[in-house]
Design an enzyme around this catalytic site. Structure first.
Site, mmCIF file in Angstrom:
data_model
loop_
_atom_site.group_PDB
_atom_site.id
_atom_site.type_symbol
_atom_site.label_atom_id
_atom_site.label_comp_id
_atom_site.label_asym_id
_atom_site.label_seq_id
_atom_site.Cartn_x
_atom_site.Cartn_y
_atom_site.Cartn_z
ATOM 1 N N GLY A 196 45.133 191.988 -52.421
ATOM 2 C CA GLY A 196 45.867 192.233 -51.187
ATOM 3 C C GLY A 196 46.413 191.004 -50.491
ATOM 4 C CB SER A 197 47.961 188.456 -50.859
ATOM 5 O OG SER A 197 48.081 188.901 -52.197
ATOM 6 N NE ARG A 198 53.601 187.851 -45.073
ATOM 7 C CZ ARG A 198 53.984 188.109 -43.816
ATOM 8 N NH1 ARG A 198 53.148 188.720 -42.994
ATOM 9 N NH2 ARG A 198 55.174 187.771 -43.399
#
Length: 229
Positions: A196-198
């Site tokens: 989960g990240s960007r």
């Protein structure tokens, strides 16, 4: 700059090999113990099904599809990650450019492929890792407050763009393969972010943005912008 294809044809990312092996052994051990001691068939079956689902999600997370960008890479910026566009706006970039930039951010859920590709071809000018917080990756302050890695790339035409890998609430490890001075190519992996990240892309003002808010992206396939020549 010649195009050199150096992709290995792998389906499970190397970042997940050890984790998947250890997880499989641990889940098998737990299932074996429960099957040995439990006299309830329903409980035993439920535990086995749950273990298979958990392991399936982990395999899905570390999958690494082989992708080749089929068009001319000159002047285009491709999505560095699978996910969806959560930010398209002008911002003040204060860590490297110190001016106004167009930022396009792609959020990766835990169900997305988490390999990161180079968004442009060129030369890696700067790589820098900064420690920080672990707020939810979709929050605006995550770009500047969370743990992050900055990769600045200069294209053959002399345009500099920045890619920033940003950790999220679950992501506790950012892996960056880029090294200063390296030639980099679309189709190659820039890094990997676990859970989960960007990824934020900072572009010069005047760049033509080719995506919309909420649009899904496919890493190394979706054209997110066209640089002004």
């Amino acid at each position: 700059m010649g195009r050199i294809k150096r992709l290995k044809r792998i389906r499970i990312h190397s970042e997940g090999t050890h984790i998947l092996v250890l997880s499989a052994l641990l889940l098998a051990l737990v299932d074996g113990i429960i099957c040995y001691f439990s006299t309830y068939t329903v409980i035993t079956a439920s535990v086995i099904v749950a273990s298979l689902l958990v392991f399936g999600l982990m395999v899905n997370f570390f999958r690494c599809p082989v992708r080749i960008f089929g068009s001319d890479p000159a002047g285009v910026v491709v999505a560095p990650a699978d996910g969806r566009v959560v930010v398209i706006e002008e911002v003040d970039e204060g860590e490297y450019f110190h001016d106004r930039r167009m930022m396009v951010s792609i959020f990766m859920s835990i169900l997305n492929v988490h390999a990161n590709w180079y968004p442009v071809e060129g030369t890696v000018k700067k790589v820098e890792h900064k420690n920080g917080r672990y707020m939810a990756a979709w929050l605006p302050k995550a770009s500047t407050d969370n743990e992050r890695s900055m990769i600045v790339i200069e294209t053959p035409e002399g345009v500099e763009i920045m890619a920033r890998q940003v950790a999220g609430a679950l992501a506790r490890r950012i892996v960056t393969y880029a090294r200063e001075g390296d030639d980099c190519y679309i189709d190659e992996h820039m890094g990997f972010i676990k859970f989960g990240s960007r990824v934020d892309i900072y572009l010069p003002l005047g760049t033509e943005v080719c995506v919309k808010m909420g649009q899904p992206t496919v890493g190394n396939q979706t054209i997110i912008a066209k640089l002004r020549q």
